[in-house]
Design an enzyme around this catalytic site. Structure first.
Site, PDB file in Angstrom:
ATOM      1  N   SER A  45       0.814  -1.188   0.079  1.00 16.21           N
ATOM      2  CA  SER A  45       0.016  -0.026   0.146  1.00 16.21           C
ATOM      3  C   SER A  45       0.761   1.337   0.010  1.00 16.21           C
ATOM      4  O   SER A  45       1.769   1.523   0.891  1.00 16.21           O
ATOM      5  CB  SER A  45      -0.687  -0.186   1.253  1.00 16.21           C
ATOM      6  OG  SER A  45      -1.907   1.030   0.951  1.00 16.21           O
ATOM      7  N   GLU A  46       0.783   2.082  -1.162  1.00 17.12           N
ATOM      8  CA  GLU A  46       1.466   3.168  -1.131  1.00 17.12           C
ATOM      9  C   GLU A  46       1.750   4.088   0.183  1.00 17.12           C
ATOM     10  O   GLU A  46       2.590   4.849   0.273  1.00 17.12           O
ATOM     11  CB  GLU A  46       1.169   4.113  -2.450  1.00 17.12           C
ATOM     12  CG  GLU A  46      -0.237   4.835  -2.042  1.00 17.12           C
ATOM     13  CD  GLU A  46      -0.809   5.588  -3.315  1.00 17.12           C
ATOM     14  OE1 GLU A  46      -0.384   5.289  -4.414  1.00 17.12           O
ATOM     15  OE2 GLU A  46      -1.721   6.346  -3.170  1.00 17.12           O
ATOM     16  N   ASN A  47       0.773   4.207   0.910  1.00 22.55           N
ATOM     17  CA  ASN A  47       0.611   5.065   2.125  1.00 22.55           C
ATOM     18  C   ASN A  47       1.484   4.412   3.376  1.00 22.55           C
ATOM     19  O   ASN A  47       1.645   5.017   4.327  1.00 22.55           O
ATOM     20  CB  ASN A  47      -0.705   5.307   2.729  1.00 22.55           C
ATOM     21  CG  ASN A  47      -1.452   4.240   3.022  1.00 22.55           C
ATOM     22  OD1 ASN A  47      -1.603   3.119   2.166  1.00 22.55           O
ATOM     23  ND2 ASN A  47      -2.161   4.034   4.235  1.00 22.55           N
TER      24      ASN A  47
END
Lengths: 219, 231
Positions: A45-47
């Site tokens: 997940s990019e976050n």
């Protein structure tokens, strides 16, 4: 033609054991539901998370655990959390094997437009530009035509570009296509009961047909 | 050990002036400095430039500043959750710079790390590349991007000690650690503030050298944007 779930199901067939994968918002997130149980993969997940798990039970909802679409999630055993600079270093550094994302338009050279409709929708590009500029393998999940019936597979993108010459494979509600190195959409598979002619009529870009085109297989 | 403690949010933000550039941590509503946001809102500071990955939602987070027209310019990567923001953008009421998320993260990291510029492949061939130097390395094109800094960085952590050391939780970490390094003055609000010596040095995510002021937040709503559950 395929439903969103079926597009996701077909894309899940592309996943390989041991891959680290980034799933974009929309149809791509559904792919997680169809990855065969015997394959070990890790969803990034990019976050700032490696190891996205299923949605939590109501009692386990945690506001400090969300995915790129701001949905509440869980972490699988063996997960890791990290900051956004680390997350994009991982992405840009080519460590994520497979990126699956949606698109508004794809060109016959593999350009992708998926972040802006001038004057109408300017939500921002988020992590899309980093992902398409860096991923080893990019698969697009989208409808073959827009809501008003226009082909989304074009000679050239008309909308603001997210990335150039980066898409490798596209799965739509009608077909599986690959981008030819010299330009053009190679028709690899048809959705069940969809004819080559229908796909031809709905593809504005150059469609390359090499022999007989098999139907997609779903177990 | 140096003590960075301030009393509360009001104390922490009292010298932020009109026209300031603020970095604000968070991804969506996760990890946003809720208490500083409330304190700044009360002061109705004007003409702010806000650097933050997202713009909050219409009635929470940075969205609250937008409703009061306190923001002159936003530097973000995605503002889709906030309809008022998108409206102000499309109407030209608000200056907006939209950057790829990785570029935003790295520009901030560089700003705190003394790196004035770097090259990234994100945005090559797109409108993000306009006006920027492009260079080829090993047969691939890259854009030159510049470091970003702010007058104040407002970060939110899970735990912190009086020396300013910070530990984050889950995906509430996101932009906070880099922003902590890139603000001229970094204000950290934490859920739990402990005395220096309580935290294991091996567990620290952001060392206290970056933090000028720290306080324990009075209250955290921790609003959820998409409450997705499995049955």
């Amino acid at each position: 033609m395929l439903s969103k779930e079926q597009i996701a199901q077909r894309i899940a067939q592309e996943v390989e054991h041991g891959q680290y994968i980034n799933l974009g918002i929309g149809i791509p997130t559904l792919v997680a539901n169809y990855i065969p149980a015997h394959l070990d993969v890790v969803l990034q997940s990019e976050n700032g998370l490696l190891g996205i798990g299923p949605f939590p039970k109501e009692s386990d909802v945690d506001p400090d655990l969300i995915n790129a679409g701001k949905q509440t999630i869980t972490m699988l055993p063996g997960s890791a959390v990290f900051d956004s600079a680390q997350s994009f270093a991982m992405i840009r550094g080519g460590h994520v094997h497979l990126t699956i994302l949606g698109a508004m338009e794809v060109s016959e050279h593999g350009d992708i437009a998926n972040w802006k409709v001038p004057g109408k929708m300017v939500k921002g590009m988020g992590g899309a530009m980093d992902l398409v500029a860096s991923a080893k393998n990019i698969i697009v999940a989208m409808q073959h035509c827009s809501k008003d019936g226009h082909s989304k597979l074009l000679p050239a993108c008309s909308l603001p570009i997210t990335g150039i010459r980066c898409v490798k494979k596209i799965v739509t509600d009608l077909a599986v296509l690959e981008i030819a190195p010299e330009g053009g959409f190679i028709l690899k598979e048809r959705a069940p009961n969809v004819t080559v002619n229908e796909i031809k009529s709905k593809t504005a870009g150059k469609l390359i047909i090499l022999g007989e085109v098999p139907e997609m297989q779903f177990d | 050990m140096i003590n960075k403690t301030v009393k509360n949010a009001e104390d922490a933000v009292k010298d932020i002036q009109d026209g300031a550039t603020l970095m604000m941590g968070g991804f969506g509503l996760s990890g946003i400095p809720e208490n500083c946001i409330a304190a700044i809102l009360k002061r109705r500071i004007q003409n702010l430039t806000i650097i933050s990955n997202n713009a909050g939602v219409d009635d929470f987070g940075i969205g609250l500043f937008l409703n009061q027209k306190m923001v002159k310019k936003m530097i973000s990567s995605y503002v889709g959750e906030n309809e008022e923001f998108e409206r102000q953008l499309l109407q030209g009421e608000l200056e907006v710079e939209l950057l790829p998320q990785g570029t935003l993260a790295e520009r901030i990291r560089a700003g705190g790390a003394g790196i004035p510029a770097f090259f990234t492949p994100a945005g090559v061939g797109t409108e993000v590349a306009e006006g920027k130097e492009t260079r080829e390395f090993n047969g691939k094109l890259y854009l030159m991007e510049l470091a970003l800094q702010a007058d104040f960085a407002l970060v939110k952590a899970w735990k912190g000690d009086t020396a300013g050391n910070l530990i984050f939780k889950g995906t509430a970490r996101n932009f906070n650690p880099m922003m902590a390094t890139a603000g001229k003055i970094t204000i950290a609000e934490v859920e739990e503030l402990v005395p220096a010596g309580s935290l294991d040095p091996n567990q620290i995510h952001t060392p206290g050298i970056y933090v000028a002021r720290i306080f324990q937040g009075e209250f955290y709503e921790k609003r959820i944007e998409q409450r997705t559950v499995s049955v």
